[in-house]
Design a protein around this motif. Structure first.
Motif, PDB file in Angstrom:
ATOM      1  N   ALA A  39     -88.711 -32.030 -20.637  1.00  0.00           N
ATOM      2  CA  ALA A  39     -87.764 -33.061 -20.198  1.00  0.00           C
ATOM      3  C   ALA A  39     -86.873 -32.479 -19.107  1.00  0.00           C
ATOM      4  O   ALA A  39     -86.685 -31.253 -19.039  1.00  0.00           O
ATOM      5  N   ILE A  40     -86.313 -33.348 -18.282  1.00  0.00           N
ATOM      6  CA  ILE A  40     -85.363 -32.880 -17.264  1.00  0.00           C
ATOM      7  C   ILE A  40     -84.029 -32.535 -17.947  1.00  0.00           C
ATOM      8  O   ILE A  40     -83.744 -33.008 -19.048  1.00  0.00           O
ATOM      9  N   SER A  46     -77.259 -29.644 -19.535  1.00  0.00           N
ATOM     10  CA  SER A  46     -76.977 -30.518 -20.674  1.00  0.00           C
ATOM     11  C   SER A  46     -76.015 -29.867 -21.666  1.00  0.00           C
ATOM     12  O   SER A  46     -75.829 -30.368 -22.763  1.00  0.00           O
ATOM     13  N   HIS A  82     -75.635 -45.789  -7.691  1.00  0.00           N
ATOM     14  CA  HIS A  82     -76.723 -45.847  -8.680  1.00  0.00           C
ATOM     15  C   HIS A  82     -76.276 -46.401 -10.024  1.00  0.00           C
ATOM     16  O   HIS A  82     -77.025 -46.347 -11.005  1.00  0.00           O
ATOM     17  N   HIS A 151     -76.381 -36.959 -17.656  1.00  0.00           N
ATOM     18  CA  HIS A 151     -77.809 -37.228 -17.858  1.00  0.00           C
ATOM     19  C   HIS A 151     -78.243 -38.455 -17.049  1.00  0.00           C
ATOM     20  O   HIS A 151     -79.313 -38.459 -16.431  1.00  0.00           O
ATOM     21  N   GLY A 152     -77.376 -39.489 -17.036  1.00  0.00           N
ATOM     22  CA  GLY A 152     -77.660 -40.659 -16.201  1.00  0.00           C
ATOM     23  C   GLY A 152     -77.800 -40.269 -14.738  1.00  0.00           C
ATOM     24  O   GLY A 152     -78.634 -40.807 -14.001  1.00  0.00           O
ATOM     25  N   TYR A 153     -76.968 -39.311 -14.326  1.00  0.00           N
ATOM     26  CA  TYR A 153     -77.022 -38.800 -12.943  1.00  0.00           C
ATOM     27  C   TYR A 153     -78.378 -38.143 -12.667  1.00  0.00           C
ATOM     28  O   TYR A 153     -79.033 -38.427 -11.657  1.00  0.00           O
ATOM     29  N   LEU A 155     -81.184 -38.639 -14.240  1.00  0.00           N
ATOM     30  CA  LEU A 155     -82.233 -39.672 -14.239  1.00  0.00           C
ATOM     31  C   LEU A 155     -82.260 -40.406 -12.893  1.00  0.00           C
ATOM     32  O   LEU A 155     -83.328 -40.709 -12.353  1.00  0.00           O
ATOM     33  N   ALA A 156     -81.077 -40.665 -12.348  1.00  0.00           N
ATOM     34  CA  ALA A 156     -81.021 -41.354 -11.041  1.00  0.00           C
ATOM     35  C   ALA A 156     -81.606 -40.470  -9.940  1.00  0.00           C
ATOM     36  O   ALA A 156     -82.324 -40.962  -9.054  1.00  0.00           O
ATOM     37  N   HIS A 158     -83.908 -38.186 -10.372  1.00  0.00           N
ATOM     38  CA  HIS A 158     -85.355 -38.200 -10.611  1.00  0.00           C
ATOM     39  C   HIS A 158     -85.974 -39.463 -10.001  1.00  0.00           C
ATOM     40  O   HIS A 158     -87.002 -39.408  -9.329  1.00  0.00           O
ATOM     41  N   GLY A 159     -85.318 -40.609 -10.239  1.00  0.00           N
ATOM     42  CA  GLY A 159     -85.819 -41.875  -9.691  1.00  0.00           C
ATOM     43  C   GLY A 159     -85.912 -41.821  -8.175  1.00  0.00           C
ATOM     44  O   GLY A 159     -86.916 -42.223  -7.581  1.00  0.00           O
TER      45      GLY A 159
END
Ligand code: FAD
Length: 373
Positions: A39-40, A46, A82, A151-153, A155-156, A158-159
């Motif tokens: 996982a990232i 984290s 984002h 974590h949301g950061y 994921l963004a 990664h997107g």
């Protein structure tokens, strides 16, 4: 495309590796990110305070000073764009006695040199008007400091990397690289599906494994690999109501910003991290450390009830100094440092690495002689 399998390979999918890949993706390079875990963001990214730092303390002219301030500005804009949650709640740096008031003045002057916006010196009364449960002789208000969903950061990021044609290879540990005769790199990845690929550029952003990965690059000068040090930081959670709405920090301790108060986006309060040099990655929180936390926290919050702290989590800082030694700057080592074209190796990306991550990505692109998008 230039005959390479990839224009760029980035090692490590923490906040910094992803931000480096994002900087390369913005320049049309479709990077491949190798991550050893499944996982990232499973490393240092984290296990931290998720604080967006203002950039007050860092030495004049240092990478930390420049990249924290520019990275913080870029980070808020990225989070807005984002839809990633944050709270620009502000932070108080508090003098817990008269003797610490001079320290506040020095921090304020450094913040001015670092071009941190909106800093204000507060009297005891002004600070208590903002946070009535505080004990302090005076304070600094840093309105640009905040907390965010790191974590949301990630994921963004990664997107964004995938949208521009880049890719993430999870469960793919970087095993080594060798320079190709005409320029570029042959990169070896292990895991369940080992692979070898060629890349025009290689960026090493593996956090705590920085030294190990650099040593796996053929030709990397051994004397350019700094000795690693692990600076563990433990956190204790507060049972009960959060006492403050802003972040609260006493003056920094040698080697770290020290135990501070933080309320996360869910309203949960905790204190940490302390600093303990360790030899190995070990994330257990020793309940015995609570005693030191009670004494330290009561300097700025005398109302902390007995029994209110419970062991929470720990993180490890990838440090470049041992106990009692001065805290060095980030190292963003390009060809000028190690003599290898097309390679940037990061070392010592401890705090404020999360805040600085987007600016570190831009710095890495600059070391690779890439133009701004
Ligand atoms: C206790 C603590 C509190 C902190 N608080 C803050 C804060 O509030 N604000 C702030 O700005 N900064 C803070 N920091 C610093 C910040 O967390 C780090 O600077 C940042 O997260 C580092 O990100 P990174 O991507 O370099 O490392 P990591 O997140 O560790 O990412 C490195 C990645 O590389 C991978 N990897 C390693 N070896 C290999 C390999 N051989 N092949 C492939 N992948 C590999 C790892 O699995 C990992 O996913 C704190 C740090 C600590 C420890």
């Amino acid at each position: 495309m230039s005959g390479f399998d990839a224009e760029a390979v980035v090692v490590g999918a923490g906040a910094v590796g992803l931000a480096c890949a994002y900087a390369l993706a913005r320049r049309g390079l479709a990077p491949i990110v190798l991550e050893k875990e499944r996982a990232i963001g499973s490393g240092v990214s984290s296990r931290n305070s998720e604080v967006i730092h203002g950039g007050l303390y860092y030495a004049t002219g240092s990478l930390k000073a420049r990249l924290c301030v520019t990275g913080r500005r870029a980070l808020y804009a990225f989070l807005d764009a984002h839809g990633v949650a944050y709270d620009r709640c502000g932070k108080l740096v508090v003098a817990t006695n008269d003797a610490e008031l001079d320290v506040l003045d020095r921090i304020l002057e450094q913040a001015r040199i670092n071009e941190v916006e909106g800093m204000r010196r507060l009297s005891r009364e002004e600070a208590l008007a903002l946070e009535p449960e505080l004990n302090c002789a005076g304070a600094l208000l840093s309105p640009e400091s905040g907390v965010f969903d790191s974590h949301g950061y990630m994921l963004a990021l990664h997107g964004e990397i995938e949208t521009t044609g880049g890719a993430l290879a999870l469960g793919s540990p970087f095993e080594g690289a060798e320079p190709l005769p005409g320029g570029g790199w042959r990169v070896r990845a292990g895991g369940e599906e080992p692979a070898t690929l060629t890349a025009a550029r290689l960026v090493l952003a593996p956090g705590l494994q920085a030294q190990d990965c650099a040593a796996r690059v053929d030709g990397f000068p051994a004397d350019r690999v700094p000795p690693p040090h692990y600076g563990k930081g433990s956190y204790f959670a507060l049972t009960g109501k959060a006492p403050f709405s802003r972040l609260v920090y006493p003056p920094p301790i040698p080697g770290a910003l020290g135990v501070h108060y933080r309320r996360d986006l869910g309203g949960r309060a905790c204190f940490g991290p302390d600093l303990q040099f360790v030899a190995e990655e070990d994330y257990t929180v020793d309940p015995e450390r609570a005693e030191g936390f009670y004494a330290y926290v009561r300097r700025f919050w005398p109302g902390l009830p007995d029994g209110a702290l419970t062991p929470d989590y720990a993180g490890i800082r990838p440090k470049l100094h041992g106990p009692g030694e001065p805290q060095p700057d980030f190292r963003v080592d390009g060809p000028e440092a190690h003599g290898l074209e097309g390679l940037v190796a990061l070392f010592g990306i401890e705090s404020p690495g999360l805040t600085s991550s987007l600016a570190i990505g831009e710095e890495v692109a600059g070391r690779l002689q890439l133009q701004r998008p």
